[in-house]
Design an enzyme around this catalytic site. Structure first.
Site, PDB file in Angstrom:
ATOM      1  N   LYS A  22       0.834  -1.206   0.000  1.00 43.43           N
ATOM      2  CA  LYS A  22       0.000   0.000   0.000  1.00 43.43           C
ATOM      3  C   LYS A  22       0.874   1.264   0.000  1.00 43.43           C
ATOM      4  CE  LYS A  22      -1.863   1.709   3.960  1.00 43.43           C
ATOM      5  NZ  LYS A  22      -1.515   3.134   4.076  1.00 43.43           N
ATOM      6  N   ASN A  23       1.866   1.283   0.892  1.00 42.52           N
ATOM      7  CA  ASN A  23       2.654   2.512   1.036  1.00 42.52           C
ATOM      8  C   ASN A  23       3.650   2.725  -0.101  1.00 42.52           C
ATOM      9  OD1 ASN A  23       1.241   3.050   3.306  1.00 42.52           O
ATOM     10  ND2 ASN A  23       2.920   2.716   4.753  1.00 42.52           N
ATOM     11  N   CYS A 119      -5.462  12.743  11.875  1.00 35.61           N
ATOM     12  CA  CYS A 119      -6.199  11.486  11.845  1.00 35.61           C
ATOM     13  C   CYS A 119      -6.051  10.838  13.201  1.00 35.61           C
ATOM     14  CB  CYS A 119      -5.716  10.585  10.720  1.00 35.61           C
ATOM     15  SG  CYS A 119      -4.078   9.960  11.001  1.00 35.61           S
ATOM     16  N   ARG A 124      -1.144  15.545  11.885  1.00 33.89           N
ATOM     17  CA  ARG A 124      -0.205  15.178  10.814  1.00 33.89           C
ATOM     18  C   ARG A 124       0.137  16.411   9.992  1.00 33.89           C
ATOM     19  NH1 ARG A 124      -1.537   9.030   9.181  1.00 33.89           N
ATOM     20  NH2 ARG A 124       0.602   9.119   8.464  1.00 33.89           N
ATOM     21  N   ASP A 310       4.262   1.228  12.037  1.00 31.89           N
ATOM     22  CA  ASP A 310       3.078   0.500  11.553  1.00 31.89           C
ATOM     23  C   ASP A 310       3.030  -0.955  12.008  1.00 31.89           C
ATOM     24  OD1 ASP A 310       2.893   2.873  10.240  1.00 31.89           O
ATOM     25  OD2 ASP A 310       2.656   2.046   8.236  1.00 31.89           O
ATOM     26  N   ARG A 402      -8.485  -0.786   4.423  1.00 33.51           N
ATOM     27  CA  ARG A 402      -7.582   0.193   3.802  1.00 33.51           C
ATOM     28  C   ARG A 402      -6.244  -0.450   3.450  1.00 33.51           C
ATOM     29  NH1 ARG A 402      -5.949   4.499   7.353  1.00 33.51           N
ATOM     30  NH2 ARG A 402      -4.673   4.850   5.528  1.00 33.51           N
TER      31      ARG A 402
HETATM   32  C1  UD1 Z   1       4.106   7.220   6.032  1.00 31.07           C
HETATM   33  C2  UD1 Z   1       3.273   5.962   5.921  1.00 31.07           C
HETATM   34  C3  UD1 Z   1       2.746   5.544   7.276  1.00 31.07           C
HETATM   35  C4  UD1 Z   1       3.903   5.394   8.274  1.00 31.07           C
HETATM   36  C5  UD1 Z   1       4.776   6.652   8.284  1.00 31.07           C
HETATM   37  C6  UD1 Z   1       6.027   6.488   9.135  1.00 31.07           C
HETATM   38  C7  UD1 Z   1       2.353   6.096   3.685  1.00 31.07           C
HETATM   39  C8  UD1 Z   1       1.164   6.285   2.817  1.00 31.07           C
HETATM   40  N1  UD1 Z   1       2.182   6.215   5.006  1.00 31.07           N
HETATM   41  O1  UD1 Z   1       3.238   8.244   6.517  1.00 31.07           O
HETATM   42  O2  UD1 Z   1       2.049   4.302   7.133  1.00 31.07           O
HETATM   43  O3  UD1 Z   1       3.383   5.180   9.567  1.00 31.07           O
HETATM   44  O4  UD1 Z   1       5.193   6.985   6.956  1.00 31.07           O
HETATM   45  O5  UD1 Z   1       6.811   5.434   8.666  1.00 31.07           O
HETATM   46  O6  UD1 Z   1       3.428   5.812   3.200  1.00 31.07           O
HETATM   47  N2  UD1 Z   1       5.757  15.246  10.201  1.00 31.07           N
HETATM   48  C9  UD1 Z   1       5.953  16.590  10.456  1.00 31.07           C
HETATM   49  N3  UD1 Z   1       5.928  17.474   9.397  1.00 31.07           N
HETATM   50  C10 UD1 Z   1       5.718  17.066   8.127  1.00 31.07           C
HETATM   51  C11 UD1 Z   1       5.534  15.685   7.876  1.00 31.07           C
HETATM   52  C12 UD1 Z   1       5.562  14.804   8.935  1.00 31.07           C
HETATM   53  O7  UD1 Z   1       6.123  16.982  11.600  1.00 31.07           O
HETATM   54  O8  UD1 Z   1       5.704  17.900   7.211  1.00 31.07           O
HETATM   55  C13 UD1 Z   1       5.748  14.275  11.338  1.00 31.07           C
HETATM   56  C14 UD1 Z   1       4.391  13.596  11.463  1.00 31.07           C
HETATM   57  O9  UD1 Z   1       3.498  14.371  12.223  1.00 31.07           O
HETATM   58  C15 UD1 Z   1       4.739  12.306  12.144  1.00 31.07           C
HETATM   59  C16 UD1 Z   1       6.140  12.002  11.617  1.00 31.07           C
HETATM   60  O10 UD1 Z   1       6.637  13.219  11.061  1.00 31.07           O
HETATM   61  O11 UD1 Z   1       4.777  12.477  13.532  1.00 31.07           O
HETATM   62  C17 UD1 Z   1       6.178  10.915  10.567  1.00 31.07           C
HETATM   63  O12 UD1 Z   1       5.430  11.301   9.457  1.00 31.07           O
HETATM   64  P1  UD1 Z   1       5.825  10.893   7.968  1.00 31.07           P
HETATM   65  O13 UD1 Z   1       7.136  10.197   7.946  1.00 31.07           O
HETATM   66  O14 UD1 Z   1       5.638  12.089   7.111  1.00 31.07           O
HETATM   67  O15 UD1 Z   1       4.688   9.833   7.652  1.00 31.07           O
HETATM   68  P2  UD1 Z   1       3.686   9.787   6.443  1.00 31.07           P
HETATM   69  O16 UD1 Z   1       4.399  10.019   5.153  1.00 31.07           O
HETATM   70  O17 UD1 Z   1       2.479  10.573   6.757  1.00 31.07           O
END
Ligand code: UD1
Length: 423
Positions: A22-23, A119, A124, A310, A402
């Protein structure tokens, strides 16, 4: 609303085939929207609700998307000019939808994208995504739940440092930098294998990216990208879920599509607990467990190659089978212990102290009425249902759909007493 009913007590035995990740597929589908020539054909695409959401979003941007469920292929034709508005209706359903910002901005010089919002597992933010776009020369304005990105003169390569290696922000910046003028160096990039999969696809499309699977990515901008054929990597979280379920039920399961390289931290922790894991080849692992009690252990979630957040909900259930107290410290998301309340309904003894959960092992779980609060929490409830006395009913299984293809039939094939009741 549908629910899943599990009767505990069977050891899982046999083989399970893992579907596409999925990711990986979500960013790869959005990357396909960068192609102004040719059509992309993705194979090993899992039939998941999240894939439908991203497909509908692309369709709303004027991209032709065609999924063949039988063949698990997805064709993406993005040759028409993209619409520049990604609406709230689509983006609010799934955080990964914000990845469309890169192809729209890089191709059209302007994007108006709804903010993804929070979420269940925590706020996020998208600050790192926006910082990346800004460094590439875009003007960023946030207004009334939308982000406006403007780069009328096109994007320009630069050096960007991330304070935290965000997966999504890395994907957005890499995609945008592919069509920027000149070279972009991204420091402290996320190194998750799903990013490597996206880079391999982009490379087939004609992108020039070096440093795959490291914290420094160097992207040389190109004039255009062309649609390509690509097979999506297997889902390491789905693999982990079946591996943990096999161990928890004292079973013996061959997990096809479980790659050791992508699951090093998980394998190390499960072995530390006393589970036997045989790496059969690059693409499969066999998990067996005959021990009455496992050893307690401590897990801390971290960016790759650390333990993936995850997988911690599922791991928590395995820790309930240890003699002694185990801990999970969640450092990536703020609110990822939502399943604890549900596990407590099943008689689990778990305490939360700040960002750490203390899991007391050796207590027999009892079947109960529970609800999936998010995707991986839902998976952990299936595993706990499999080891509980009696019957467990899991509601809100739309979360589970999902990320898990045919979840109840895959578990049933391994001998589990599990059914979906459609209401
Ligand atoms: C992706 C995965 C999710 C996984 C996560 C961490 C997908 C579709 N989803 O989510 O399943 O749990 O990586 O491995 O691939 N953050 C900030 N600022 C930003 C972006 C992120 O502070 O601009 C923080 C978030 O709040 C969170 C952390 O960074 O606490 C990790 O987020 P991120 O690595 O961005 O995860 P996703 O890409 O949303």
């Amino acid at each position: 609303m549908s629910k899943i009913l599990v009767k505990g007590g069977t050891a899982l035995k046999g083989e399970v085939q893992i579907d596409g990740a999925k990711n990986a597929v979500l960013p790869i589908v959005t990357a396909a929207a960068l192609a102004t020539e040719g059509v992309s054909k993705l194979t090993n695409v899992p039939n998941l609700s999240d894939v439908k959401i991203i497909s509908n979003l692309l369709t709303s941007l004027g991209v032709k998307v065609d999924y063949n469920q039988q063949e698990k292929t997805l064709e993406i034709d993005a040759r028409e000019k993209l619409k520049t508005e990604a609406e709230f209706e689509f983006v609010s359903k799934m955080r990964a939808s914000f990845l469309v910002a890169a192809p729209i901005l890089a191709r059209e010089g302007y994007a108006h994208v709804a903010m993804p919002g929070g979420c269940a597992i925590g706020g996020r933010p998208i600050g790192l995504h926006l910082k990346g776009f800004e460094h590439l020369g875009a003007k960023v304005v946030q207004d009334a739940g939308y982000v406006e990105l403007k780069a009328e003169e096109g994007l320009k390569g630069t050096t960007i440092f991330f304070d935290f290696p965000s997966v999504g922000a890395t994907q957005n910046v890499v995609m945008a930098a592919c069509l920027a003028e000149g070279t972009t160096i991204l420091e402290n990039a996320a190194q998750e294998p799903e990013i490597g999969d996206m880079i391999d696809f982009l490379t087939k499309m004609g992108a020039k990216i070096s440093g795959k699977n490291t914290a420094t990515l160097v992207i040389e901008g190109v004039e255009k990208l062309t649609g390509a054929e690509y097979a999506i990597m297997p889902d390491r979280v789905e693999a982990a879920t079946y591996m943990i379920a096999a161990a928890a039920t004292k079973g013996d399961v061959l997990v096809k599509g479980a790659r050791y390289r992508d699951n090093v931290a998980l394998v190390a922790k499960m072995r530390e607990m006393g589970v036997t894991i045989e790496v059969l080849d690059e693409n499969s692992m066999r998990v067996t467990n005959t021990r009455e009690f496992l050893n307690p252990t401590d897990v801390k979630t971290l960016p790759h190659p650390g333990f993936l957040t995850d997988m911690q909900s599922q791991m928590m259930v395995l820790m309930l089978l240890a003699k002694g107290t185990s801990t999970i410290t969640e450092t990536v998301f703020e609110n990822r212990f939502m399943n604890v309340e549900e596990l407590r309904r099943m008689n689990a003894k778990i305490r939360i102290e700040g960002r750490t959960a203390l899991i007391e092992g050796g207590v027999q779980l009892e079947g109960a009425n529970v609800k999936a609060t998010d995707l991986r929490a839902g998976a952990s409830l299936i595993i706990s249902g499999l080891i509980a006395h009696g019957e467990t009913i899991i509601r809100h299984i739309e979360h589970i759909d999902r990320g898990y293809v045919d979840v109840e039939s895959k578990f049933r094939k391994l001998g589990a007493d599990i059914v979906r009741i459609v209401e």
